[in-house]
Scaffold this motif. Structure first.
Motif, PDB file in Angstrom:
ATOM      1  N   ILE A  52       0.917  -1.218   0.038  1.00  0.00           N
ATOM      2  CA  ILE A  52       0.027   0.025  -0.001  1.00  0.00           C
ATOM      3  C   ILE A  52       0.929   0.936   0.208  1.00  0.00           C
ATOM      4  O   ILE A  52       1.680   1.327   0.916  1.00  0.00           O
ATOM      5  CB  ILE A  52      -1.108  -0.040   1.263  1.00  0.00           C
ATOM      6  CG1 ILE A  52      -1.813  -1.506   1.421  1.00  0.00           C
ATOM      7  CG2 ILE A  52      -1.581   1.328   1.350  1.00  0.00           C
ATOM      8  CD1 ILE A  52      -2.865  -1.554   0.182  1.00  0.00           C
ATOM      9  N   THR A  53       0.621   2.202  -0.933  1.00  0.00           N
ATOM     10  CA  THR A  53       1.298   3.028  -1.076  1.00  0.00           C
ATOM     11  C   THR A  53       0.600   4.606  -0.515  1.00  0.00           C
ATOM     12  O   THR A  53      -0.553   4.395  -0.749  1.00  0.00           O
ATOM     13  CB  THR A  53       2.002   3.722  -2.359  1.00  0.00           C
ATOM     14  OG1 THR A  53       0.955   3.711  -3.266  1.00  0.00           O
ATOM     15  CG2 THR A  53       2.895   2.629  -2.737  1.00  0.00           C
ATOM     16  N   ILE A  54       1.063   5.237   0.321  1.00  0.00           N
ATOM     17  CA  ILE A  54       0.388   6.533   0.877  1.00  0.00           C
ATOM     18  C   ILE A  54       1.272   7.792   0.353  1.00  0.00           C
ATOM     19  O   ILE A  54       2.446   8.112   0.637  1.00  0.00           O
ATOM     20  CB  ILE A  54       0.605   6.449   2.411  1.00  0.00           C
ATOM     21  CG1 ILE A  54      -0.114   4.996   3.013  1.00  0.00           C
ATOM     22  CG2 ILE A  54      -0.293   7.503   2.910  1.00  0.00           C
ATOM     23  CD1 ILE A  54       0.273   4.831   4.350  1.00  0.00           C
ATOM     24  N   HIS A  55       0.327   8.560  -0.299  1.00  0.00           N
ATOM     25  CA  HIS A  55       0.812   9.931  -1.047  1.00  0.00           C
ATOM     26  C   HIS A  55      -0.051  11.044  -0.248  1.00  0.00           C
ATOM     27  O   HIS A  55      -0.924  10.724  -0.055  1.00  0.00           O
ATOM     28  CB  HIS A  55       0.412   9.808  -2.641  1.00  0.00           C
ATOM     29  CG  HIS A  55       0.834   8.559  -3.210  1.00  0.00           C
ATOM     30  ND1 HIS A  55       1.840   8.727  -4.024  1.00  0.00           N
ATOM     31  CD2 HIS A  55       0.257   7.421  -3.492  1.00  0.00           C
ATOM     32  CE1 HIS A  55       2.035   7.373  -4.664  1.00  0.00           C
ATOM     33  NE2 HIS A  55       0.925   6.659  -4.212  1.00  0.00           N
ATOM     34  N   LEU A  69       2.052   3.018  11.382  1.00  0.00           N
ATOM     35  CA  LEU A  69       1.568   2.194  10.642  1.00  0.00           C
ATOM     36  C   LEU A  69       2.442   0.642  10.435  1.00  0.00           C
ATOM     37  O   LEU A  69       1.396  -0.390  10.404  1.00  0.00           O
ATOM     38  CB  LEU A  69       1.187   2.828   9.075  1.00  0.00           C
ATOM     39  CG  LEU A  69       0.438   3.995   9.293  1.00  0.00           C
ATOM     40  CD1 LEU A  69       0.449   4.672   7.834  1.00  0.00           C
ATOM     41  CD2 LEU A  69      -1.034   3.734   9.457  1.00  0.00           C
ATOM     42  N   LYS A  70       3.413   0.670  10.305  1.00  0.00           N
ATOM     43  CA  LYS A  70       4.083  -0.543  10.392  1.00  0.00           C
ATOM     44  C   LYS A  70       3.833  -1.371  11.599  1.00  0.00           C
ATOM     45  O   LYS A  70       3.604  -2.573  11.630  1.00  0.00           O
ATOM     46  CB  LYS A  70       5.640  -0.271  10.336  1.00  0.00           C
ATOM     47  CG  LYS A  70       6.021  -0.029   9.018  1.00  0.00           C
ATOM     48  CD  LYS A  70       7.495  -0.145   8.579  1.00  0.00           C
ATOM     49  CE  LYS A  70       8.424   1.054   9.501  1.00  0.00           C
ATOM     50  NZ  LYS A  70       9.610   0.921   9.142  1.00  0.00           N
ATOM     51  N   LYS A  71       3.781  -0.849  12.835  1.00  0.00           N
ATOM     52  CA  LYS A  71       3.419  -1.379  14.084  1.00  0.00           C
ATOM     53  C   LYS A  71       2.137  -1.743  14.154  1.00  0.00           C
ATOM     54  O   LYS A  71       1.716  -3.083  14.549  1.00  0.00           O
ATOM     55  CB  LYS A  71       3.897  -0.433  15.315  1.00  0.00           C
ATOM     56  CG  LYS A  71       5.159  -0.252  15.461  1.00  0.00           C
ATOM     57  CD  LYS A  71       5.359   0.978  16.742  1.00  0.00           C
ATOM     58  CE  LYS A  71       6.928   1.187  17.012  1.00  0.00           C
ATOM     59  NZ  LYS A  71       7.161   2.147  17.786  1.00  0.00           N
ATOM     60  N   LYS A  72       1.271  -0.807  13.849  1.00  0.00           N
ATOM     61  CA  LYS A  72      -0.271  -1.537  13.736  1.00  0.00           C
ATOM     62  C   LYS A  72      -0.526  -2.357  12.660  1.00  0.00           C
ATOM     63  O   LYS A  72      -1.390  -3.306  13.148  1.00  0.00           O
ATOM     64  CB  LYS A  72      -1.179  -0.174  13.201  1.00  0.00           C
ATOM     65  CG  LYS A  72      -1.299   1.133  14.344  1.00  0.00           C
ATOM     66  CD  LYS A  72      -1.960   0.750  15.475  1.00  0.00           C
ATOM     67  CE  LYS A  72      -2.139   1.682  16.635  1.00  0.00           C
ATOM     68  NZ  LYS A  72      -2.939   1.567  17.640  1.00  0.00           N
ATOM     69  N   CYS A  73       0.204  -2.435  11.745  1.00  0.00           N
ATOM     70  CA  CYS A  73      -0.371  -3.350  10.733  1.00  0.00           C
ATOM     71  C   CYS A  73       0.648  -4.687  11.071  1.00  0.00           C
ATOM     72  O   CYS A  73       0.504  -5.880  10.308  1.00  0.00           O
ATOM     73  CB  CYS A  73       0.100  -3.005   9.364  1.00  0.00           C
ATOM     74  SG  CYS A  73      -0.980  -1.764   8.761  1.00  0.00           S
ATOM     75  N   GLN A  87       3.674  -2.803   3.799  1.00  0.00           N
ATOM     76  CA  GLN A  87       3.662  -4.213   2.901  1.00  0.00           C
ATOM     77  C   GLN A  87       2.512  -4.687   3.442  1.00  0.00           C
ATOM     78  O   GLN A  87       1.892  -4.587   4.482  1.00  0.00           O
ATOM     79  CB  GLN A  87       5.000  -5.213   3.483  1.00  0.00           C
ATOM     80  CG  GLN A  87       6.175  -4.605   2.747  1.00  0.00           C
ATOM     81  CD  GLN A  87       7.348  -5.253   3.511  1.00  0.00           C
ATOM     82  OE1 GLN A  87       7.312  -6.393   4.441  1.00  0.00           O
ATOM     83  NE2 GLN A  87       8.565  -5.208   2.958  1.00  0.00           N
ATOM     84  N   GLY A  88       1.600  -5.603   2.328  1.00  0.00           N
ATOM     85  CA  GLY A  88       0.680  -6.306   2.615  1.00  0.00           C
ATOM     86  C   GLY A  88      -0.626  -5.579   2.344  1.00  0.00           C
ATOM     87  O   GLY A  88      -0.661  -4.445   1.778  1.00  0.00           O
ATOM     88  N   GLU A  89      -1.707  -6.038   2.325  1.00  0.00           N
ATOM     89  CA  GLU A  89      -2.930  -5.872   1.945  1.00  0.00           C
ATOM     90  C   GLU A  89      -3.897  -5.259   3.013  1.00  0.00           C
ATOM     91  O   GLU A  89      -4.724  -5.602   3.453  1.00  0.00           O
ATOM     92  CB  GLU A  89      -3.826  -6.714   1.407  1.00  0.00           C
ATOM     93  CG  GLU A  89      -3.215  -7.414   0.093  1.00  0.00           C
ATOM     94  CD  GLU A  89      -2.990  -6.524  -1.191  1.00  0.00           C
ATOM     95  OE1 GLU A  89      -3.916  -5.722  -1.263  1.00  0.00           O
ATOM     96  OE2 GLU A  89      -1.942  -6.542  -1.601  1.00  0.00           O
ATOM     97  N   LYS A  90      -3.405  -4.003   3.924  1.00  0.00           N
ATOM     98  CA  LYS A  90      -4.010  -3.611   4.927  1.00  0.00           C
ATOM     99  C   LYS A  90      -4.605  -2.238   4.687  1.00  0.00           C
ATOM    100  O   LYS A  90      -4.563  -1.313   5.773  1.00  0.00           O
ATOM    101  CB  LYS A  90      -2.883  -3.584   6.086  1.00  0.00           C
ATOM    102  CG  LYS A  90      -1.945  -4.582   6.127  1.00  0.00           C
ATOM    103  CD  LYS A  90      -3.109  -5.559   7.284  1.00  0.00           C
ATOM    104  CE  LYS A  90      -1.909  -6.778   7.601  1.00  0.00           C
ATOM    105  NZ  LYS A  90      -2.412  -7.833   8.536  1.00  0.00           N
TER     106      LYS A  90
END
Length: 110
Positions: A52-55, A69-73, A87-90
């Motif tokens: 997932i890219t966040i712009h 976000l890395k910790k939450k996911c 990374q991943g579909e979150k």
């Protein structure tokens, strides 16, 4: 004289060499800078692994939000050229966390 969009004037007998026009700086993000955070699912060039890219996150908050976000996911991620990659579909979880952090979020792409 025929007009060709693929050519440009380099030299003129009237004024000599013609300076090249200044090009606008290309933005790393394909989205406008309008204050809306956009989430986009991508897997191109990643051997099929989705990210997932966040712009649209301001540069001063990117590191802090990427870490959160890395910790939450529970996944890895990175910041590349001002774009956060998780990374991943979150997407749903990331969207909820960004809304909680006070951002306007829009889902873009697939």
């Amino acid at each position: 004289m025929m007009s060709d969009t693929n050519s440009r004037l380099v030299y003129s007998t009237a004024s000599g060499f013609v300076p090249e026009p200044t090009a606008k700086a290309a933005s790393a993000s394909p989205f406008p800078d309008d204050g809306i955070v956009r989430l986009r699912r991508e897997n191109k060039g990643r051997k099929g692994a989705g990210v997932i890219t966040i712009h649209g996150i301001p540069s001063e908050r990117q590191k802090e939000l990427a870490s959160l976000l890395k910790k939450k996911c529970g996944t890895g991620g990175a910041i590349k050229e001002g774009i956060i990659e998780i990374q991943g579909e979150k997407r749903d979880l990331i969207q909820a966390e960004l809304i909680k952090a006070g951002f306007t979020v829009k889902l873009a792409g697939g």
